[in-house]
Design a protein around this motif. Structure first.
Motif, PDB file in Angstrom:
ATOM      1  N   GLU A 391      -3.134  43.444-100.667  1.00  0.00           N
ATOM      2  CA  GLU A 391      -2.479  45.158-100.649  1.00  0.00           C
ATOM      3  C   GLU A 391      -1.342  45.180 -99.456  1.00  0.00           C
ATOM      4  N   ALA A 392      -1.897  44.718 -98.344  1.00  0.00           N
ATOM      5  CA  ALA A 392      -0.989  44.195 -96.824  1.00  0.00           C
ATOM      6  C   ALA A 392       0.304  43.938 -97.285  1.00  0.00           C
ATOM      7  N   GLN A 393       0.455  42.995 -97.881  1.00  0.00           N
ATOM      8  CA  GLN A 393       1.542  42.870 -98.709  1.00  0.00           C
ATOM      9  C   GLN A 393       2.577  43.797-100.122  1.00  0.00           C
ATOM     10  N   ALA A 394       1.622  43.799-100.429  1.00  0.00           N
ATOM     11  CA  ALA A 394       2.749  45.039-101.680  1.00  0.00           C
ATOM     12  C   ALA A 394       2.849  45.795-100.892  1.00  0.00           C
ATOM     13  N   ARG A 395       1.603  47.042-100.194  1.00  0.00           N
ATOM     14  CA  ARG A 395       2.731  48.440 -99.192  1.00  0.00           C
ATOM     15  C   ARG A 395       3.749  47.839 -98.347  1.00  0.00           C
ATOM     16  N   TYR A 396       3.695  47.033 -97.529  1.00  0.00           N
ATOM     17  CA  TYR A 396       5.329  46.269 -96.930  1.00  0.00           C
ATOM     18  C   TYR A 396       6.518  46.401 -97.894  1.00  0.00           C
ATOM     19  N   ILE A 397       6.069  45.566 -99.454  1.00  0.00           N
ATOM     20  CA  ILE A 397       7.302  45.212-100.672  1.00  0.00           C
ATOM     21  C   ILE A 397       7.478  46.785-100.442  1.00  0.00           C
ATOM     22  N   VAL A 398       6.502  47.512-100.532  1.00  0.00           N
ATOM     23  CA  VAL A 398       6.996  49.217-101.145  1.00  0.00           C
ATOM     24  C   VAL A 398       8.013  49.548 -99.855  1.00  0.00           C
ATOM     25  N   GLN A 399       8.028  49.736 -99.133  1.00  0.00           N
ATOM     26  CA  GLN A 399       8.721  49.938 -97.866  1.00  0.00           C
ATOM     27  C   GLN A 399      10.016  49.382 -97.692  1.00  0.00           C
ATOM     28  N   ALA A 400       9.748  47.847 -98.069  1.00  0.00           N
ATOM     29  CA  ALA A 400      11.436  47.200 -98.215  1.00  0.00           C
ATOM     30  C   ALA A 400      12.401  47.314 -99.631  1.00  0.00           C
ATOM     31  N   PRO A 452      -2.933  32.026 -88.788  1.00  0.00           N
ATOM     32  CA  PRO A 452      -3.379  31.354 -88.106  1.00  0.00           C
ATOM     33  C   PRO A 452      -4.276  32.810 -87.039  1.00  0.00           C
ATOM     34  N   GLY A 453      -4.664  34.074 -87.608  1.00  0.00           N
ATOM     35  CA  GLY A 453      -5.320  34.837 -86.719  1.00  0.00           C
ATOM     36  C   GLY A 453      -6.323  35.683 -87.818  1.00  0.00           C
ATOM     37  N   MET A 454      -6.373  37.091 -87.096  1.00  0.00           N
ATOM     38  CA  MET A 454      -7.471  37.739 -88.007  1.00  0.00           C
ATOM     39  C   MET A 454      -6.537  38.381 -89.185  1.00  0.00           C
ATOM     40  N   ALA A 455      -7.468  38.957 -90.200  1.00  0.00           N
ATOM     41  CA  ALA A 455      -6.635  39.609 -91.375  1.00  0.00           C
ATOM     42  C   ALA A 455      -6.569  41.241 -90.803  1.00  0.00           C
ATOM     43  N   ALA A 456      -6.897  41.589 -89.609  1.00  0.00           N
ATOM     44  CA  ALA A 456      -6.492  42.800 -89.227  1.00  0.00           C
ATOM     45  C   ALA A 456      -5.083  42.918 -88.569  1.00  0.00           C
ATOM     46  N   GLU A 457      -5.297  42.028 -87.774  1.00  0.00           N
ATOM     47  CA  GLU A 457      -3.943  41.463 -86.987  1.00  0.00           C
ATOM     48  C   GLU A 457      -2.701  41.582 -88.576  1.00  0.00           C
ATOM     49  N   TYR A 458      -2.845  40.437 -89.307  1.00  0.00           N
ATOM     50  CA  TYR A 458      -2.244  40.787 -90.517  1.00  0.00           C
ATOM     51  C   TYR A 458      -1.668  42.112 -90.592  1.00  0.00           C
ATOM     52  N   ALA A 459      -2.630  42.935 -91.571  1.00  0.00           N
ATOM     53  CA  ALA A 459      -2.621  44.065 -91.588  1.00  0.00           C
ATOM     54  C   ALA A 459      -2.315  45.121 -90.918  1.00  0.00           C
ATOM     55  N   ALA A 460      -1.480  45.015 -89.260  1.00  0.00           N
ATOM     56  CA  ALA A 460      -1.074  45.800 -88.777  1.00  0.00           C
ATOM     57  C   ALA A 460       0.633  45.137 -88.302  1.00  0.00           C
ATOM     58  N   ARG A 461       0.226  44.547 -89.071  1.00  0.00           N
ATOM     59  CA  ARG A 461       2.420  43.928 -88.255  1.00  0.00           C
ATOM     60  C   ARG A 461       2.381  44.264 -89.592  1.00  0.00           C
ATOM     61  N   THR A 462       2.112  44.402 -90.676  1.00  0.00           N
ATOM     62  CA  THR A 462       3.231  44.521 -91.579  1.00  0.00           C
ATOM     63  C   THR A 462       2.872  46.012 -92.552  1.00  0.00           C
ATOM     64  N   ALA A 463       2.547  46.977 -91.598  1.00  0.00           N
ATOM     65  CA  ALA A 463       2.057  48.341 -91.793  1.00  0.00           C
ATOM     66  C   ALA A 463       3.103  49.078 -91.937  1.00  0.00           C
ATOM     67  N   HIS A 464       3.867  47.989 -90.960  1.00  0.00           N
ATOM     68  CA  HIS A 464       5.849  49.274 -90.960  1.00  0.00           C
ATOM     69  C   HIS A 464       6.534  48.165 -90.710  1.00  0.00           C
ATOM     70  N   LEU A 465       7.809  48.099 -92.028  1.00  0.00           N
ATOM     71  CA  LEU A 465       8.799  47.398 -91.246  1.00  0.00           C
ATOM     72  C   LEU A 465       9.690  48.391 -91.030  1.00  0.00           C
ATOM     73  N   ASP A 466       9.453  46.824 -90.201  1.00  0.00           N
ATOM     74  CA  ASP A 466      10.776  47.087 -88.659  1.00  0.00           C
ATOM     75  C   ASP A 466      12.309  47.305 -89.628  1.00  0.00           C
ATOM     76  N   GLU A 467      13.128  48.233 -90.090  1.00  0.00           N
ATOM     77  CA  GLU A 467      14.497  48.331 -90.541  1.00  0.00           C
ATOM     78  C   GLU A 467      15.497  47.173 -90.432  1.00  0.00           C
TER      79      GLU A 467
END
Length: 500
Positions: A391-400, A452-467
Motif C-alpha cells: 500500500e505504501a508503494q502504491a501510494r508513492y507510485i500514484v504521486q510519481a 532494515p528498519g520498521m515498517a512504519a519507517e518505510y511508510a513514512a519515507r514513501t508518504a511524500h514524493l520529493d520532486e
C-alpha cells in the motif's frame, strides 16, 4: 496516461486500484496465469495458509468481515483477492493468460512485448511480479532417476494423492511447516529432510464464528481495532529482528519455550544454529507435535543423492519415498526475471543489477524512466504484513504518475538512488543479517531483499514524493526510417520475419 501493470497479485491489484481512484483509468493488468491471486493462486498445497493475522494481511481500504479464522487458509485469501478485483471494477482491465516477455524504453514510452510476439505502447510501466514467483528446486544428484512424482509446493499437482503413500519433503521452511502437519496421518509415512531448523513462534489461531462476522459487518470499527492490535504485535517482533535487545530476548524466550514444551526428545535436532532473523520466523501450533509422530521422521543427515526408490543420505541410509515434495522456497533475489527490460540508452536492467538489485525506496531505478516497481529490492519484511508495504508503494507510485503527467517522462536521479542503496547496505551490514549465511545475500554479498528498519519507517519515507529526487527526461523519438532509393521495387529476404 496509458499504464501497464505486470502481475495481478496483492501488489498489482493495490496499485491499479489506487491509480484508478486517482483518475488514471487507462491501465492494463497483465498476468501470465489464468486469473488474479499471485502466490495465493499458485500455492495450493495442503495446509497452505497465511502466517500473518488476517486483519493485517488485507488492504486497509478493503477490510474483510468474513474471514473464518485469524490465520485464513489459501482458498479464502484467493477468494478475497478475486472479490477485490470485482469490487474495484478491475475485471475489464485484467488480461489473464498474457505474459510480458520484454519491455523497452523507446525514448518517449515503453514498448511492451507479449508472449505471442505482439507489442503495445504504454507511458508508464509498473512491474508487480513480486519476490515469490519463481520456485527454487535444488540440484540434487540423481533427481532425474526418481521413479515417482516430484513437485515444488508452489506447483502442487492436485492429481497426486498422498493417501497411503510414502512422502519425502525436502526443506523445513514456511511451506513445509504447513504441509507436513496437513498430510501426516493421511500419508503412510513422511520423511522430512532438514538442512537447518527454523525459528518458530506459537500460532494463536482462532475461528471467527457467525456472530463475530456479523459484528464485523455491523461495526467496521471492530475490524480496525483488530488491525491495530495486530499491528502492535508485529511492532514487537519487528523490534526483535531489527535489534531491540528487550524485544529480541522476549521473542527468543517465547520461541525457546515452545521447543522445550512441544519438542521433547528431539530438541537438539530442532534448535536453530543461526541468528534469529536470518530466515523468516515461522508461526506454528502443530509442527513439533507432528515431528514426534511415529509415522513422521525428521532427517538431519545431508542428502547424498536421489535414487529411483527415494533419497539416500550421507550416513548411508536409504529413505524410501513414493512422492517427493520440494519445500525449498523461491528465487527472491532474482527480481523481474525472466522478463527482459531495457531502459534509456539501451541499458539492460539485468546488467544494471548484475551485482545485486537496487532501487530508490525499492521503487525507482536510474536510467529507466516512468518505471516504478512494486515489491522491489529491500522492501521485504520478515515480521509484519507485506501488504502494508504494498500500500505504501502504491501510494508513492500514484504521486510519481501525477508528477510525470505534469512534467513529462521522469527518472530518479542516480545520486539519490545511490545514496539510498548505500544507506541500505550500511544498515543491513550492522544488523542481524550481517551474520547470516546466503539466504538473503547475492553472490557478491549484498542483501537485496529485506528492509532494515520498521515498517512504519518505510511508510513514512514513501508518504511524500520529493520532486527534487526526479529529473525530467527529454523525450527522444526514434530515428525516422531510411527512405528507399528510387527505382524498381525490390523485396529483401530476412530470417524469421520482417525487419525490426
Amino acid at each position: 496516461m496509458r499504464i501497464a501493470v505486470i502481475g495481478a497479485g496483492f501488489g498489482g491489484i493495490a496499485v491499479a486500484h489506487l491509480l484508478r481512484q486517482a483518475g488514471f483509468g487507462d491501465l492494463v493488468i497483465f498476468d501470465k496465469a489464468d486469473g488474479p491471486g499471485g502466490v495465493w493462486r499458485d500455492n495450493t498445497y495442503p495446509g497452505c495458509a497465511c502466517d500473518i493475522p488476517a486483519p493485517l494481511y488485507s488492504y486497509s481500504f478493503a477490510l474483510n468481515p468474513d474471514w473464518s479464522q485469524r490465520f485464513p487458509p489459501q482458498p479464502e485469501i484467493l477468494a478475497y483477492l478475486r472479490r477485490c478485483v470485482r469490487d474495484f471494477d478491475l475485471e475489464t482491465t485484467l488480461r489473464p493468460r498474457t505474459e510480458v516477455t520484454a519491455a523497452d524504453w523507446t525514448g518517449e514510452a515503453w514498448r511492451v512485448t507479449l508472449g505471442d510476439g505482439t507489442t503495445e505502447t504504454f507511458d508508464v510501466l509498473i512491474p508487480a511480479m513480486g519476490q515469490l514467483s519463481r520456485p527454487v528446486v535444488p540440484v540434487l544428484a540423481g533427481a532425474e532417476d526418481f521413479a515417482g512424482p516430484a513437485m515444488h509446493t508452489a506447483r502442487w499437482d492436485p492429481g497426486v494423492d498422498v493417501a497411503g503413500r510414502r512422502v519425502g519433503v525436502i526443506g523445513t521452511g514456511a511451506s513445509a511447516i504447513q504441509l507436513v502437519p496437513a498430510i501426516a496421518g493421511t500419508a503412510a509415512h513422511v520423511s522430512v529432510f532438514q538442512r537447518s531448523a527454523p525459528w518458530t513462534l506459537p500460532k494463536p489461531n482462532r475461528r471467527y464464528g457467525p456472530w463475530r462476522r456479523a459484528l464485523n459487518r455491523r461495526f467496521p470499527a471492530l475490524m480496525r481495532a483488530a488491525r491495530a492490535g495486530t499491528w502492535l504485535l508485529t511492532v514487537i517482533t519487528g523490534k526483535a529482528v531489527t535489534g531491540s535487545r528487550p524485544a529480541r530476548l522476549a521473542v527468543w524466550a517465547l520461541s525457546t519455550a515452545q521447543r522445550l514444551v512441544q519438542a521433547r526428545g528431539m530438541r537438539r535436532a530442532v534448535t536453530p544454529d543461526y541468528a534469529m532473523g536470518c530466515k523468516r520466523v515461522l508461526f506454528t501450533a502443530d509442527w513439533f507435535r507432528t515431528l514426534r509422530r511415529g509415522d513422521v521422521e525428521l532427517v538431519t543427515a545431508d542428502i547424498e543423492r536421489v535414487t529411483a526408490a527415494g533419497i539416500r543420505t550421507a550416513d548411508g541410509v536409504l529413505h524410501a519415498c513414493d512422492i517427493l515434495v520440494y519445500g525449498t522456497g523461491f528465487a527472491a533475489t532474482e527480481f523481474l526475471t525472466p522478463t527482459r527490460i531495457t531502459g534509456r540508452d539501451g541499458r539492460a536492467l539485468h546488467d544494471e543489477w548484475r551485482a545485486g538489485a537496487f532501487a530508490h525506496l525499492g521503487i525507482a531505478v536510474p536510467g529507466f524512466p516512468n518505471m516504478f516497481l512494486m515489491y522491489g529490492p529491500n522492501t521485504n519484511t520478515g515480521n509484519t504484513s507485506v501488504v502494508y508495504f504494498h500500500e505504501a508503494q502504491a501510494r508513492y507510485i500514484v504521486q510519481a504518475v501525477r508528477l510525470l503527467a505534469a512534467r513529462g517522462p521522469v527518472e530518479v536521479r542516480p545520486e539519490v538512488a545511490a545514496a539510498f542503496d548505500t544507506e541500505m547496505q550500511r544498515r543491513l551490514g550492522a544488523s542481524v543479517w550481517a551474520g547470516c549465511d546466503s539466504w538473503y545475500r547475492t553472490p557478491g554479498g549484498r542483501v537485496v531483499t529485506n528492509w532494515p528498519g520498521m515498517a512504519a519507517e518505510y511508510a513514512a519515507r514513501t508518504a511524500h514524493l520529493d520532486e527534487a529526487d526526479y529529473a525530467t527526461v527529454t523525450p527522444r523519438r526514434p530515428p525516422a526510417p531510411r527512405q528507399a532509393p528510387a527505382g524498381p521495387r525490390h523485396q529483401e529476404r530476412t530470417a524469421g520475419g520482417p525487419a525490426a
